[in-house]
Write an enzyme that holds these catalytic residues in place. Structure first.
Site, short mmCIF file in Angstrom:
data_model
loop_
_atom_site.label_atom_id
_atom_site.label_comp_id
_atom_site.label_asym_id
_atom_site.label_seq_id
_atom_site.Cartn_x
_atom_site.Cartn_y
_atom_site.Cartn_z
CE LYS A 52 -3.79 -2.33 2.39
NZ LYS A 52 -4.58 -2.52 3.63
CD GLN A 96 -3.48 -4.41 6.59
OE1 GLN A 96 -3.64 -3.34 6.01
NE2 GLN A 96 -3.86 -5.55 6.06
CG ASP A 119 -9.30 0.01 5.18
OD1 ASP A 119 -8.98 -0.38 4.05
OD2 ASP A 119 -8.63 -0.17 6.20
#
Ligand code: GUN
Length: 293
Positions: A52, A96, A119
């Site tokens: 990412k 995460q 997200d």
């Protein structure tokens, strides 16, 4: 059989994102900025977060990785999130997953300002997605819709079977495919661990989306002739064949399933690369204040 080529589509879309990021950076006087929080040293999470960050830099974003040891307390983590929520130079903020057991992922998810939740996991974004309102859509389902759009896959009126009901992929995917949008307008069946005789459903799928996390779970006998097959599987196994020491396997047994499919995603080189694109597009939209002002 034709490939849904994640490498091709992701490269094409990343070029577009890079051009838009450069233009936005001129207007804002700074680059779009994604911050990722990583707790602990899980091998998979390390790899995904590194990818990412690398992809952010590649399209001209700023990226910051904040690391915590497994011993971090929930309070410490929530404090860090609050600081980043208030930081005007942070556009997107992700934590995460998975998190260590002593930290409640629901609390963490809700602590993130929904306007920075690239997200798309915050209940406000999920609720707005269900209602077809502007929102951040979770990166993997978003990436899959971009891929289907790119190849002009007709979805309206089709039977879409989603296998796996995770909060990150299966459940939001089932909502997107049922919505009155393009892609979308499917009749959706959502199969999961308690479904009896999954094959009975997958055999009826015009579009089969598999996110169950089991290597080669979908075999040729479970797939209808001419189906569109989307494999979200990211099953990592140690291997002596690759440089990284790992090999990636999908949830679909590709070799025998591919000849039956009209379209199919490879693993690697399919959905994984599109997930990154979904995240980059959300981050760009956050920096532009396109979804929320
Ligand atoms: N863990 C597995 N997939 C994801 C994702 O898309 N976002 C975050 N934050 N964690 C994940």
């Amino acid at each position: 059989m034709q490939l849904l080529d994640g490498k091709y589509v992701s490269n094409k879309l990343k070029q577009e994102i890079a051009a838009e990021a450069a233009e936005l950076a001129m207007q804002l006087g700074r680059k779009p900025h994604l911050v990722a929080i990583l707790v602990g040293h899980d091998g998979g999470s390390e790899t995904y977060v590194a990818s990412k960050m690398k992809n952010c830099e590649a399209v001209g974003f700023r990226s910051t990785l904040i690391r915590f040891e497994n011993t971090v307390t929930e309070t410490e983590l929530l404090h860090q999130i609050e600081k980043l929520n208030l930081d005007r130079e942070v556009d997107g903020l992700i934590v995460q997953l998975p998190l260590p057991k002593h930290i409640d992922p629901e609390k963490v998810t809700e602590a993130i300002d929904y306007r920075k939740d690239v997200d798309g996991f915050h209940p406000i974004n999920l609720g707005r997605m269900q209602r077809n309102l502007p929102c951040f859509i979770p990166a993997t389902p978003y990436g899959i819709t971009l891929m289907l759009k790119e190849y002009g896959i007709e979805t309206a009126g089709k039977h879409c079977v989603v296998v796996g009901r995770s909060q990150i992929v299966g459940l939001p995917m089932s909502i997107l495919m049922a919505r009155n949008t393009q892609p979308g307008n499917c009749t959706v069946t959502l199969c999961h661990s308690k479904t009896e005789n999954i094959a009975k459903y997958t055999q009826k799928a015009d579009i089969l989306i598999v996110a169950i996390g089991k290597k080669n779970f979908i075999t040729a006998d479970m797939v209808k002739d001419g189906a569109v097959v989307v494999d979200v599987g990211m099953n990592r196994e140690t291997s002596t064949e690759t440089k990284s020491g790992f090999k990636l396997y999908g949830d679909v047994d590709f070799e025998p399933v591919a000849p039956k499919s009209s379209w199919i995603t490879p693993v690697p080189g399919g959905v994984g690369l599109m997930t990154i694109v979904g995240l980059l597009k959300n981050t760009l939209a956050a920096a532009r204040k396109e979804v929320y002002v």
